[in-house]
Design a protein around this motif. Structure first.
Motif, PDB file in Angstrom:
ATOM      1  N   ILE A 153       0.804  -1.225   0.137  1.00  0.00           N
ATOM      2  CA  ILE A 153      -0.114   0.026  -0.289  1.00  0.00           C
ATOM      3  C   ILE A 153       0.977   1.410   0.108  1.00  0.00           C
ATOM      4  N   ASN A 154       0.789   2.211  -1.034  1.00  0.00           N
ATOM      5  CA  ASN A 154       1.590   3.213  -0.962  1.00  0.00           C
ATOM      6  C   ASN A 154       1.345   4.444   0.284  1.00  0.00           C
ATOM      7  N   PRO A 155       2.307   4.545   1.032  1.00  0.00           N
ATOM      8  CA  PRO A 155       2.100   5.218   2.308  1.00  0.00           C
ATOM      9  C   PRO A 155       2.293   6.476   2.008  1.00  0.00           C
ATOM     10  N   PHE A 156       2.535   6.982   0.868  1.00  0.00           N
ATOM     11  CA  PHE A 156       2.935   8.535   0.748  1.00  0.00           C
ATOM     12  C   PHE A 156       1.693   9.243   0.371  1.00  0.00           C
ATOM     13  N   PRO A 157       1.648  10.630   0.949  1.00  0.00           N
ATOM     14  CA  PRO A 157       0.517  11.410   0.169  1.00  0.00           C
ATOM     15  C   PRO A 157       0.891  11.817  -0.898  1.00  0.00           C
ATOM     16  N   ASP A 158      -0.330  11.839  -1.851  1.00  0.00           N
ATOM     17  CA  ASP A 158      -0.006  12.564  -3.165  1.00  0.00           C
ATOM     18  C   ASP A 158       0.341  14.090  -3.388  1.00  0.00           C
ATOM     19  N   TRP A 159       1.013  14.472  -4.547  1.00  0.00           N
ATOM     20  CA  TRP A 159       1.204  15.539  -4.793  1.00  0.00           C
ATOM     21  C   TRP A 159      -0.006  16.782  -4.458  1.00  0.00           C
ATOM     22  N   ASP A 160       0.431  17.671  -3.661  1.00  0.00           N
ATOM     23  CA  ASP A 160      -0.465  18.775  -3.549  1.00  0.00           C
ATOM     24  C   ASP A 160       0.006  19.897  -4.128  1.00  0.00           C
ATOM     25  N   TYR A 195       6.858  12.882 -16.651  1.00  0.00           N
ATOM     26  CA  TYR A 195       7.551  14.317 -16.491  1.00  0.00           C
ATOM     27  C   TYR A 195       8.016  15.098 -17.619  1.00  0.00           C
ATOM     28  N   HIS A 196       8.822  14.281 -18.543  1.00  0.00           N
ATOM     29  CA  HIS A 196       9.357  14.617 -19.542  1.00  0.00           C
ATOM     30  C   HIS A 196       8.469  15.255 -20.640  1.00  0.00           C
ATOM     31  N   ALA A 197       7.203  14.314 -20.643  1.00  0.00           N
ATOM     32  CA  ALA A 197       6.342  14.599 -21.628  1.00  0.00           C
ATOM     33  C   ALA A 197       5.540  15.896 -21.342  1.00  0.00           C
ATOM     34  N   THR A 198       5.096  16.104 -20.196  1.00  0.00           N
ATOM     35  CA  THR A 198       4.087  16.914 -19.631  1.00  0.00           C
ATOM     36  C   THR A 198       4.857  18.071 -18.705  1.00  0.00           C
ATOM     37  N   GLN A 199       5.950  17.812 -18.284  1.00  0.00           N
ATOM     38  CA  GLN A 199       6.414  18.885 -17.414  1.00  0.00           C
ATOM     39  C   GLN A 199       5.739  19.137 -16.176  1.00  0.00           C
ATOM     40  N   ASP A 200       4.941  18.261 -15.874  1.00  0.00           N
ATOM     41  CA  ASP A 200       3.826  18.437 -14.729  1.00  0.00           C
ATOM     42  C   ASP A 200       4.897  17.931 -13.345  1.00  0.00           C
ATOM     43  N   LYS A 201       4.832  18.639 -12.470  1.00  0.00           N
ATOM     44  CA  LYS A 201       5.689  18.538 -11.227  1.00  0.00           C
ATOM     45  C   LYS A 201       5.096  17.409 -10.649  1.00  0.00           C
ATOM     46  N   LYS A 202       3.808  17.170 -10.680  1.00  0.00           N
ATOM     47  CA  LYS A 202       3.233  15.879  -9.945  1.00  0.00           C
ATOM     48  C   LYS A 202       3.992  14.641  -9.999  1.00  0.00           C
ATOM     49  N   TYR A 203       4.445  14.490 -11.526  1.00  0.00           N
ATOM     50  CA  TYR A 203       5.249  13.258 -11.783  1.00  0.00           C
ATOM     51  C   TYR A 203       6.545  13.132 -11.282  1.00  0.00           C
ATOM     52  N   LEU A 204       7.352  14.471 -11.086  1.00  0.00           N
ATOM     53  CA  LEU A 204       8.585  14.415 -10.716  1.00  0.00           C
ATOM     54  C   LEU A 204       8.543  14.045  -9.050  1.00  0.00           C
ATOM     55  N   TYR A 205       7.343  14.567  -8.259  1.00  0.00           N
ATOM     56  CA  TYR A 205       7.226  14.515  -7.152  1.00  0.00           C
ATOM     57  C   TYR A 205       7.184  12.836  -6.937  1.00  0.00           C
ATOM     58  N   ARG A 206       6.228  12.005  -7.655  1.00  0.00           N
ATOM     59  CA  ARG A 206       6.007  10.946  -7.428  1.00  0.00           C
ATOM     60  C   ARG A 206       7.429   9.989  -7.833  1.00  0.00           C
ATOM     61  N   GLY A 228      11.426  14.473  -2.317  1.00  0.00           N
ATOM     62  CA  GLY A 228      10.291  14.274  -2.996  1.00  0.00           C
ATOM     63  C   GLY A 228       9.129  14.733  -2.480  1.00  0.00           C
ATOM     64  N   GLY A 229       8.761  15.129  -1.239  1.00  0.00           N
ATOM     65  CA  GLY A 229       7.638  15.612  -0.735  1.00  0.00           C
ATOM     66  C   GLY A 229       7.572  16.986  -0.809  1.00  0.00           C
ATOM     67  N   ASN A 230       6.445  17.538  -0.852  1.00  0.00           N
ATOM     68  CA  ASN A 230       6.214  18.774  -1.020  1.00  0.00           C
ATOM     69  C   ASN A 230       5.661  19.279   0.560  1.00  0.00           C
ATOM     70  N   GLU A 231       5.872  18.497   1.461  1.00  0.00           N
ATOM     71  CA  GLU A 231       5.703  18.737   2.704  1.00  0.00           C
ATOM     72  C   GLU A 231       6.654  19.105   3.848  1.00  0.00           C
ATOM     73  N   PRO A 232       6.453  19.739   4.836  1.00  0.00           N
ATOM     74  CA  PRO A 232       7.782  19.714   5.751  1.00  0.00           C
ATOM     75  C   PRO A 232       8.387  18.564   6.342  1.00  0.00           C
ATOM     76  N   PHE A 233       9.547  18.423   6.444  1.00  0.00           N
ATOM     77  CA  PHE A 233      10.003  17.160   6.968  1.00  0.00           C
ATOM     78  C   PHE A 233      10.154  17.294   8.522  1.00  0.00           C
ATOM     79  N   ASP A 234      10.061  16.425   9.160  1.00  0.00           N
ATOM     80  CA  ASP A 234      10.355  16.222  10.512  1.00  0.00           C
ATOM     81  C   ASP A 234      11.741  15.810  10.654  1.00  0.00           C
ATOM     82  N   ALA A 235      12.266  15.574  11.918  1.00  0.00           N
ATOM     83  CA  ALA A 235      13.661  15.249  12.235  1.00  0.00           C
ATOM     84  C   ALA A 235      14.311  14.124  11.566  1.00  0.00           C
ATOM     85  N   ASP A 236      13.502  13.046  11.669  1.00  0.00           N
ATOM     86  CA  ASP A 236      13.619  11.890  10.583  1.00  0.00           C
ATOM     87  C   ASP A 236      13.581  12.226   9.206  1.00  0.00           C
ATOM     88  N   GLY A 237      12.717  12.986   8.595  1.00  0.00           N
ATOM     89  CA  GLY A 237      12.915  13.163   7.257  1.00  0.00           C
ATOM     90  C   GLY A 237      13.824  14.009   6.928  1.00  0.00           C
TER      91      GLY A 237
END
Length: 313
Positions: free
Chosen positions: A25-32, A250-261, A46-55
């Motif tokens: 099961i994918n544990p990561f939140p999707d691109w926001d 990402y190459h085809a669309t330049q959509d950052k969602k795919y770079l995030y993923r 890869g995340g667009n969310e703040p990192f905690d200490a472990d992150g």
């Protein structure tokens, strides 16, 4: 529809148990898109969310690891290139040319496919010319296994073949592993949507029809849901290979969602060996093992340029 109902309608998706058996099961939140994100994958895993200490710790490890691997793979200095062969040599080209007769002979049992056949041999010739120089292997030699394909041939033969594969799609967005297999289970580069995606992106590039890019994006949604594979981390049938699908999108669309993923799949690969995945038959190889995952981690660091190794030029 009665008895003649296609198995595809009966087995539009695998059961939840089957999916869980094949993938995590994918544990990561999707691109926001409402959150800011750095354009440098080394500055966040890869995340667009703040990192905690472990992150933050994981981010530092990822940055150091990938930069070291990148230096080894791409020869960042002349001194390193004296010790590491990062490009094919003229001897490689000579060896390939020596194989030409056995590959092209009408009596040869060499198949036409990429991994074990003539298409792969053609790729090797083109790769040598790209990396050493355009005249390393002469054009006539390259034309023998490939021949120049006229646009009319592409439209009359290749495009209907692409559309035939499109029409084999399951409702989930996945594709059969073979023409005779109607079960929706495998989400690999070698079997299923992650491999078909590359064909669809190339079809969009050649035929300029948006339907191919829409189908490729649908493959991407499936891979995000079911692409963290229990089979391992490699590029043939592992998480790194599925990550390359996001880099291609990402190459085809330049959509950052795919770079995030793509970065999130890289983050998963950073924990190599900790998820209880199967150990591949060749644990250090490019397509099955650690070398492929390392190659992917290196490529995520420079997402504008890299291509799937031994598959895209």
């Amino acid at each position: 529809m009665g008895e003649s109902m296609s198995k595809r309608l009966k087995l539009v998706t695998g059961s939840e148990a089957e999916m869980e058996e094949r993938s995590f099961i994918n544990p990561f939140p999707d691109w926001d898109p409402s959150l800011s994100v750095s354009s440098d994958p080394a500055e966040h895993s890869g995340g667009n969310e703040p990192f905690d200490a472990d992150g933050k710790r994981r981010r530092a490890v990822l940055s150091v690891l990938i930069r070291l691997i990148d230096r080894l793979l791409h020869c960042s200095s002349q001194q390193e290139s004296d010790y590491i062969s990062c490009k094919p040599s003229s001897s490689t080209a000579l060896l390939l040319l020596q194989l030409q007769r056995s590959v092209l002979s009408p009596d040869s049992d060499v198949p036409d496919e990429l991994l074990y056949g003539r298409a792969g041999y053609l790729y090797a010739l083109l790769y040598v010319n790209k990396e050493i120089g355009p005249d390393t292997v002469d054009g006539d030699t390259i034309a023998k296994p490939s021949a120049k394909v006229h646009q009319d041939v592409l439209n009359e033969l290749v495009r209907p073949s692409v559309d035939y594969v499109r029409h084999k799609k399951f409702r989930s967005g996945n594709y059969p592993s073979s023409l005779s297999n109607e079960t929706d289970r495998l989400v690999h580069w070698c079997h299923g949507a992650p491999g078909v995606l590359h064909m669809l992106i190339m079809a969009h590039k050649v035929f300029r029809d948006e339907k191919y890019l829409r189908d490729a994006a649908e493959c991407g949604e499936l891979i995000w849901q079911r692409g963290l594979l229990r089979k391992g981390y490699g590029i043939c049938h592992g998480t790194a290979g599925n990550g390359y699908a996001f880099l291609s999108l990402y190459h085809a669309t330049q959509d950052k969602k795919y770079l995030y993923r793509a970065c999130k799949f890289a983050e998963w690969c950073l924990d190599y060996g900790t998820h209880g995945c199967r150990i591949p038959d060749r644990p250090y190889s490019l397509f099955e093992g650690m070398a492929g995952a390392i190659h992917y981690l290196s490529d995520v660091m420079q997402p504008e340029g890299p291509r799937f190794p031994a598959f895209e030029l």
